[in-house]
Design a protein around this motif. Structure first.
Motif, short mmCIF file in Angstrom:
data_model
loop_
_atom_site.label_atom_id
_atom_site.label_comp_id
_atom_site.label_asym_id
_atom_site.label_seq_id
_atom_site.Cartn_x
_atom_site.Cartn_y
_atom_site.Cartn_z
N ALA A 117 0.80 -1.21 0.07
CA ALA A 117 -0.02 -0.04 0.06
C ALA A 117 0.97 1.41 0.11
O ALA A 117 0.58 2.25 -0.68
N GLN A 118 2.01 1.27 0.56
CA GLN A 118 2.93 2.31 0.67
C GLN A 118 4.18 1.78 1.17
O GLN A 118 4.53 0.67 1.61
N ARG A 119 5.31 2.81 0.79
CA ARG A 119 6.50 2.56 1.23
C ARG A 119 7.23 3.94 1.45
O ARG A 119 6.87 4.87 1.25
N ARG A 120 7.98 3.79 2.71
CA ARG A 120 8.82 4.93 3.15
C ARG A 120 10.07 4.55 2.93
O ARG A 120 10.55 3.64 3.84
N THR A 121 11.09 5.42 2.69
CA THR A 121 12.62 5.05 2.40
C THR A 121 13.26 6.47 3.28
O THR A 121 13.06 7.56 3.05
N PRO A 122 14.26 6.08 3.78
CA PRO A 122 15.05 7.52 4.46
C PRO A 122 15.55 8.24 3.20
O PRO A 122 15.54 8.00 2.24
N ALA A 123 15.68 9.73 3.77
CA ALA A 123 16.33 10.63 2.93
C ALA A 123 17.64 10.25 2.39
O ALA A 123 18.51 9.63 2.82
N GLY A 124 17.75 10.40 1.19
CA GLY A 124 18.90 10.12 0.41
C GLY A 124 18.94 8.60 -0.41
O GLY A 124 19.86 8.21 -0.91
N VAL A 125 18.12 7.66 -0.31
CA VAL A 125 17.83 6.45 -0.43
C VAL A 125 17.03 6.54 -1.79
O VAL A 125 15.95 6.83 -1.89
N ASP A 126 17.55 6.34 -2.98
CA ASP A 126 16.82 6.50 -4.20
C ASP A 126 16.63 4.86 -5.05
O ASP A 126 16.08 5.19 -6.26
N ARG A 127 16.87 4.12 -4.53
CA ARG A 127 16.64 2.78 -5.06
C ARG A 127 15.55 2.07 -4.24
O ARG A 127 15.71 1.83 -3.06
N PRO A 128 14.55 1.28 -4.83
CA PRO A 128 13.63 0.43 -4.22
C PRO A 128 14.39 -0.64 -3.51
O PRO A 128 15.51 -1.22 -4.21
N PRO A 129 13.93 -1.27 -2.50
CA PRO A 129 14.64 -2.62 -2.02
C PRO A 129 14.54 -3.70 -3.01
O PRO A 129 13.58 -3.81 -3.93
N ALA A 130 15.30 -4.69 -3.01
CA ALA A 130 15.35 -5.73 -3.95
C ALA A 130 14.20 -6.70 -4.00
O ALA A 130 13.98 -7.32 -5.07
N TRP A 131 13.39 -6.60 -2.72
CA TRP A 131 12.36 -7.46 -3.02
C TRP A 131 11.05 -6.97 -3.59
O TRP A 131 9.99 -7.55 -3.77
N ASP A 132 11.08 -5.92 -4.02
CA ASP A 132 10.24 -4.96 -4.79
C ASP A 132 8.70 -5.26 -4.46
O ASP A 132 7.90 -6.13 -4.86
N ARG A 133 8.35 -4.36 -3.70
CA ARG A 133 6.77 -4.36 -3.18
C ARG A 133 6.09 -2.97 -4.04
O ARG A 133 4.97 -2.59 -3.79
N GLU A 134 6.79 -2.68 -4.99
CA GLU A 134 5.95 -1.54 -6.08
C GLU A 134 4.68 -1.90 -6.45
O GLU A 134 4.53 -3.16 -7.10
N PRO A 135 3.73 -1.13 -6.28
CA PRO A 135 2.23 -1.57 -7.02
C PRO A 135 2.77 -1.71 -8.60
O PRO A 135 3.25 -1.02 -9.15
N ARG A 136 1.71 -2.78 -8.95
CA ARG A 136 1.70 -2.84 -10.42
C ARG A 136 0.44 -2.86 -11.17
O ARG A 136 -0.51 -3.40 -10.17
N VAL A 137 -0.03 -2.55 -12.15
CA VAL A 137 -1.21 -2.42 -12.76
C VAL A 137 -1.11 -2.91 -14.27
O VAL A 137 -0.09 -2.99 -14.68
N ALA A 138 -2.25 -3.10 -14.79
CA ALA A 138 -2.70 -3.06 -16.31
C ALA A 138 -3.72 -2.20 -16.59
O ALA A 138 -4.58 -1.77 -15.87
N VAL A 139 -3.56 -1.41 -17.86
CA VAL A 139 -4.63 -0.99 -18.40
C VAL A 139 -5.21 -1.58 -19.87
O VAL A 139 -4.36 -2.04 -20.42
N ARG A 140 -6.24 -1.52 -20.03
CA ARG A 140 -6.85 -1.98 -21.18
C ARG A 140 -7.94 -1.01 -22.03
O ARG A 140 -8.57 -0.20 -21.28
N ALA A 141 -7.88 -1.28 -23.17
CA ALA A 141 -8.81 -0.39 -23.97
C ALA A 141 -9.13 -1.09 -25.48
O ALA A 141 -8.29 -2.04 -25.71
N ARG A 142 -10.38 -0.87 -25.79
CA ARG A 142 -10.72 -1.55 -27.20
C ARG A 142 -10.31 -0.46 -28.40
O ARG A 142 -10.75 0.53 -28.28
N LEU A 143 -9.68 -0.82 -29.24
CA LEU A 143 -9.19 -0.13 -30.55
C LEU A 143 -10.35 -0.46 -31.68
O LEU A 143 -10.55 -1.79 -31.97
N GLU A 144 -11.00 0.25 -32.26
CA GLU A 144 -11.74 0.23 -33.55
C GLU A 144 -10.80 0.74 -34.77
O GLU A 144 -10.53 1.82 -34.71
N LEU A 145 -10.50 0.09 -35.60
CA LEU A 145 -9.66 0.60 -36.67
C LEU A 145 -10.38 0.58 -38.00
O LEU A 145 -11.35 -0.20 -38.27
#
Length: 269
Positions: A117-145
């Motif tokens: 849901a959230q992550r907080r890192t100390p100031a100056g830390v610019d890389r996510p932890p190796a176990w990666d809890r970053e939220p991931r999503v998908a987006v879907r749309a219909r194309l008419e050509l």
């Protein structure tokens, strides 16, 4: 119909070290495709000049575009997940998107499993932890050509933790298949081709033939960026020339004739 996927590294040109939306728009136009799924896109983030990058790219191209936030806030410092109802409150965010010269209909967003849901890192830390809890999503749309052709395109960007990426992929594929009879999923799946084929067994989805390595762009060693199809097949797959990002774009032609080629022995996991 040609479709592409490209991880844009928040439009930072690794050759110059600068965020360059113009160079990215020119590179997308040069792909000569009907739609592109893009990953690692910023909205109103200080590291990329505060731009709504998807909107700027759509304007420069004269295309339609849709942004799907994966997280709210700074992706390398602190973030929050979207509300449970999935509503986008606006403001600084990071995520994925779809761009096309054709209208994008019935747009929907899906939160994938595994993100904190959230992550907080100390100031100056610019890389996510190796176990990666970053939220991931998908987006879907219909194309008419033109000519009455229609395809449902889903874009996504999966975790680099392999077992979790497979779980996210299966959820995204199930959701993408519900959008219509001819479906394509495109994105940075963070899975090499052999692992991807194994994960697709029994799903009804087919990958392209191996396109060639796509990462890192300056000396590609592995293909992490893929296009998959169900109810259609993909051919004439190409890896684009090096552009601004640290990934290379992949394009393929979508053939909806219904005459899918047989699966060869080499395509079995």
């Amino acid at each position: 119909m040609r479709i592409a996927t490209w991880n844009l590294l928040h439009c930072r040109d690794v050759r110059t070290g600068r965020v360059d939306l113009g160079a990215v728009a020119d590179a997308i136009a040069a792909l000569d495709v009907d739609a592109v799924a893009v990953q690692e896109i910023d909205r109103e983030l200080s590291r990329s000049g505060g731009h709504d990058q998807l909107s700027v790219l759509a304007d420069k191209l004269g295309w339609h575009g849709v942004f799907a936030p994966a997280l709210l806030g700074e992706p390398v410092r602190s973030w929050d997940a979207l509300p449970d109802d999935g509503a986008d409150p606006g403001g600084p965010a990071y995520g994925i998107g779809l761009l096309s010269p054709h209208p994008l209909h019935d747009v929907a967003r899906l939160a994938l499993p595994g993100g904190a849901a959230q992550r907080r890192t100390p100031a100056g830390v610019d890389r996510p932890p190796a176990w990666d809890r970053e939220p991931r999503v998908a987006v879907r749309a219909r194309l008419e050509l033109p000519g009455g052709r229609e395809v449902v395109l889903t874009g996504t960007h999966l975790t680099y933790v392999t077992w979790r990426a497979v779980r996210q992929l299966h959820r995204a594929l199930s959701w993408a298949a519900a959008g219509g009879p001819a479906a394509v999923l495109a994105g940075d799946l963070n899975l090499p081709h052999r692992a991807l084929r194994a994960a697709l067994r029994g799903t009804g989805w087919r990958p392209t033939a191996p396109a060639g390595p796509t990462y890192p762009a300056w000396r590609p060693r592995m293909q992490l960026d893929h296009l998959l199809a169900r109810g259609a097949h993909l051919d004439d797959v190409r890896v684009a020339h090096r552009g601004p990002s640290d990934h290379l774009a992949v394009t393929a032609r979508v053939n909806m004739s219904g005459n899918q080629p047989p699966v060869s022995a080499s395509e079995h996991p």
